[in-house]
Motif scaffolding. Structure first.
Motif, mmCIF file in Angstrom:
data_model
loop_
_atom_site.group_PDB
_atom_site.id
_atom_site.type_symbol
_atom_site.label_atom_id
_atom_site.label_comp_id
_atom_site.label_asym_id
_atom_site.label_seq_id
_atom_site.Cartn_x
_atom_site.Cartn_y
_atom_site.Cartn_z
ATOM 1 N N LYS A 44 36.151 43.507 37.261
ATOM 2 C CA LYS A 44 37.005 44.409 36.640
ATOM 3 C C LYS A 44 36.217 45.656 36.003
ATOM 4 O O LYS A 44 36.568 46.771 36.540
ATOM 5 N N SER A 45 35.327 45.507 35.209
ATOM 6 C CA SER A 45 34.626 46.489 34.748
ATOM 7 C C SER A 45 33.978 47.495 35.703
ATOM 8 O O SER A 45 33.806 48.485 35.814
ATOM 9 N N THR A 46 33.091 46.478 36.543
ATOM 10 C CA THR A 46 32.380 47.068 37.601
ATOM 11 C C THR A 46 33.226 48.116 38.515
ATOM 12 O O THR A 46 32.926 49.161 38.849
ATOM 13 N N PHE A 174 40.709 52.703 31.162
ATOM 14 C CA PHE A 174 40.691 51.949 29.916
ATOM 15 C C PHE A 174 39.811 50.546 30.248
ATOM 16 O O PHE A 174 40.494 49.714 31.193
ATOM 17 N N ASP A 175 38.788 50.442 29.607
ATOM 18 C CA ASP A 175 37.993 48.981 29.943
ATOM 19 C C ASP A 175 38.302 48.063 28.539
ATOM 20 O O ASP A 175 37.588 48.510 27.655
ATOM 21 N N GLU A 176 39.202 47.495 28.877
ATOM 22 C CA GLU A 176 39.513 46.646 27.538
ATOM 23 C C GLU A 176 39.620 47.169 26.275
ATOM 24 O O GLU A 176 38.727 46.948 25.441
ATOM 25 N N PRO A 177 40.450 48.042 26.054
ATOM 26 C CA PRO A 177 40.319 49.173 24.990
ATOM 27 C C PRO A 177 40.466 48.627 23.656
ATOM 28 O O PRO A 177 40.317 48.819 22.438
HETATM 29 MG MG LIG Z 1 34.523 43.889 31.353
#
Ligand SMILES: [Mg+2]
Ligand SMILES: Nc1ncnc2c1ncn2[C@@H]1O[C@H](COP(=O)(O)OP(=O)(O)OP(=O)(O)O)[C@@H](O)[C@H]1O
Lengths: 254, 330
Positions: A44-46, A174-177
């Motif tokens: 997901k982050s990638t 938004f990455d796991e804010p």
């Molecule tokens: Mg991540």
């Protein structure tokens, strides 16, 4: 029908010999809130970092508002853009990080005015005025002079959102804010994001907050092992998942 | 309460003797007898040394006094000061460039930068100073042109261009570039990569990110060792006396070569170096506070100030925040 804001087609990404993204297709319409869910390590982050070219994709393409990110096409080849050209593309794409990444040597106000003054060439006075308005909007009008170390996690994340908004982006990532926040501080950040969504901001949100996704998202996307397993309206994906993998993941987080 | 010894030996059985309420028991700080002893020894030894120096006729205090503010000493002092400042300026500017090159993704540039650091750190500074001083023996003429052709834009004899002062500046400056590069590289690498990512995500280009986000934070790590470097540099300038650099030490040597009053003149030199090095700690402290802004340790005094401000502002109330803002910037 207007053109979509984000179109990802067959995005692949490998770190060394490990293929982390194995062909991601995803379309996000203007004003749409898209929540990405999935187990840890699913990419997901990638993927999110590929959207503003913090990671370079190895194959496929991503366009934002019709513009190809990170590459220029000449014939059958995609040539990677120079850093300064990528910097221009990133102006329109805001990003909020799990660990906030505020600039610790600047006050909240300076964090928010820095990019508008240096990148958008806004006058200092105009930038300050805009920053005060944005800090008010995230509920921190009275914390403008504070350094990040003097703010709680939830307050820092709200400053980070204001900092991204100051560039007047077309798209927010938004990455796991809320993952680095104490439980009682999660709500204040989600409230700000709800407000943004209501104002029509296009957002891609990686989150483990299933409740938030169900309530705010237009689309929920479930990723696992570098592929999109399932995508659709939250009430379908989250409440009546069609795939076993989605079901077993949801059983664990809920 | 009875004082019957208990078999189990519990603390309650310890003789608290004449019944005193607990809140009236007094505490006595530990007595540091060792400190007093050490101080006494130091006083005797130090005092003895000073006394023997003061009474030693070879030290010749009148000569020290006569040369302390002598014209020759002063002009050497000026040279030492500007040589230090210029060499440090070259070191800081060049060191930043070399550090950035070393960290660059370009393997050619990063290798070249690495070789530069390796070479200048691996040869004695004394050798480098003498080498630059005698450059004329290697290249009698200096010329600027296009290599492997006859095209020359400029040509001059080496001794005319590389005067002892220029040689000293080159030697000290280039050497400092190598050391500063390593310090600055360490500083840059100590910053969380998330900082640069955040800057990039805002559309800041690499140069701007370095200047506005990474370096200001790295300065906290860079300033203390660079302060050290400056102190070392101030004293290292004494080495340029080997090529007649006209610094403080060169001039002192010139004087005692004529009047043979070696010891008193060395004392003059030592006194001046002591004073200059002591003065250096002032700007260093200022820089450390300047670049400590927003850090946890810098939040200490400001937290105290906040407490005081809140107290002071309590009757007035709502203006507290503006005051905190001013306090933090100071
Ligand atoms: Mg991540
Ligand atoms: N810079 C990198 N170098 C090597 N491997 C990496 C790198 N970044 C991520 N990975 C690997 O890629 C995979 C996907 O990572 P990613 O961070 O995208 O997962 P994620 O879905 O965001 O997980 P999480 O929910 O834990 O944040 C993981 O196996 C991770 O170890």
């Amino acid at each position: 029908m207007t053109a979509p804001m984000v179109v990802a087609q067959g995005v692949t990404k490998r770190f060394g010999s490990v293929e982390v993204l194995k062909g991601i297709d995803l379309t996000v319409a203007r004003g749409e809130v898209c929540c990405l869910l999935g187990p840890s390590g699913s990419g997901k982050s990638t993927f999110l970092r590929c959207v503003n070219h913090l990671e370079r994709v190895d194959g496929g393409s991503i366009t934002v508002d019709g513009e190809r990110i990170g590459y220029r096409r000449r014939g059958d080849l995609l040539h990677e853009l120079a850093e300064r050209e990528i910097a221009v593309q990133r102006r329109d794409i805001g990003m909020v990080f799990q660990r906030f990444n505020l600039f610790p040597h600047m006050t909240a106000l300076e964090n928010v005015t820095e990019a508008p003054v240096r990148v958008r060439r806004l006058s200092r006075a105009a930038a300050r005025e805009q920053a005060h308005a944005l800090l008010d909007r995230v509920g921190l009008g009275d914390r403008a002079g504070h350094y990040p170390a003097q703010l709680s996690g939830g307050q820092q994340q709200r400053v980070a959102i204001a900092r991204a908004l100051a560039m007047e982006p077309k798209l927010m990532l938004f990455d796991e804010p809320t993952s680095a926040l104490d439980p009682e501080l999660v709500g204040e950040v989600l409230d700000v994001m709800r407000g943004l969504a209501a104002d029509g901001m296009t957002m891609i949100v990686v989150t483990h907050e299933v409740g938030f996704a169900r309530e705010v998202a237009d689309t929920a996307v479930f990723m696992d092992g570098g592929v999109v397993v399932e995508a659709g309206a939250p009430r379908d994906v989250l409440d009546r998942p069609g795939q076993d993998r989605t079901r077993s993941f949801l059983a664990k987080v809920l | 309460m009875s004082l019957v010894p208990s078999v189990s030996g519990t603390p309650a059985a310890m003789p608290t003797a004449p019944d005193v309420p607990h809140e009236q028991l007094r505490t006595v700080p530990m007595r540091h007898r060792g400190r007093w002893a050490a101080a006494a020894v130091a006083l005797v030894a130090g005092g003895g040394t000073l006394w023997s120096l003061a009474k030693n006729p070879n030290l010749d205090w009148p000569t020290v006094g006569a040369y302390l503010f002598h014209e020759t000493v002063f002009s050497g002092l000026v040279t030492t000061l500007w040589l230090t400042a210029a060499a440090m300026a070259i070191g800081l500017a060049g060191g930043t460039v070399v550090a950035v090159l070393r960290l660059s993704a370009n393997p050619v540039l990063s290798t070249l930068a690495g070789l530069f650091v390796w070479f200048f750190r691996s040869t004695p500074i004394l050798v480098q100073i003498i080498f630059w001083g005698f450059l004329g023996a290697l290249y009698p003429n200096l010329m600027l042109g296009i290599p492997f052709t006859d095209i020359t834009f400029y040509s001059a004899s080496t001794s005319a261009v590389i005067t002892p002062t220029v040689a000293a500046l080159l030697a000290l400056g280039l050497n400092e570039v190598a050391y500063a590069a390593e310090i600055i590289r360490g500083g840059i690498q100590s910053i969380d990569p998330g900082q640069a990512e955040a800057a990039h995500s805002l559309g800041m280009k690499p140069g701007l990110t370095l200047r506005r986000v990474v370096l200001p934070q790295a300065m906290r790590v860079i300033v203390p060792p660079m302060g050290n470097e400056t102190v070392t540099m101030l004293k290292t300038t004494a080495l340029v006396s080997v090529i007649a650099g006209h610094d403080l030490m060169s001039n002192i040597q010139d004087v005692y070569a004529q009047n043979y009053k070696v010891i008193p003149l060395l004392v003059v030199a030592a006194l001046w170096y002591l004073l200059l090095v002591s003065l250096l700690s002032v700007p260093q402290g200022w820089l450390e506070r300047r670049y400590g802004r927003g850090s946890a340790s810098a939040a200490g005094p400001s937290a105290l100030r906040r407490l005081l401000t809140v107290r002071a502002a309590r009757p007035g109330g709502p203006r507290t925040h503006t005051r905190i803002r001013k306090g933090n910037k100071a």
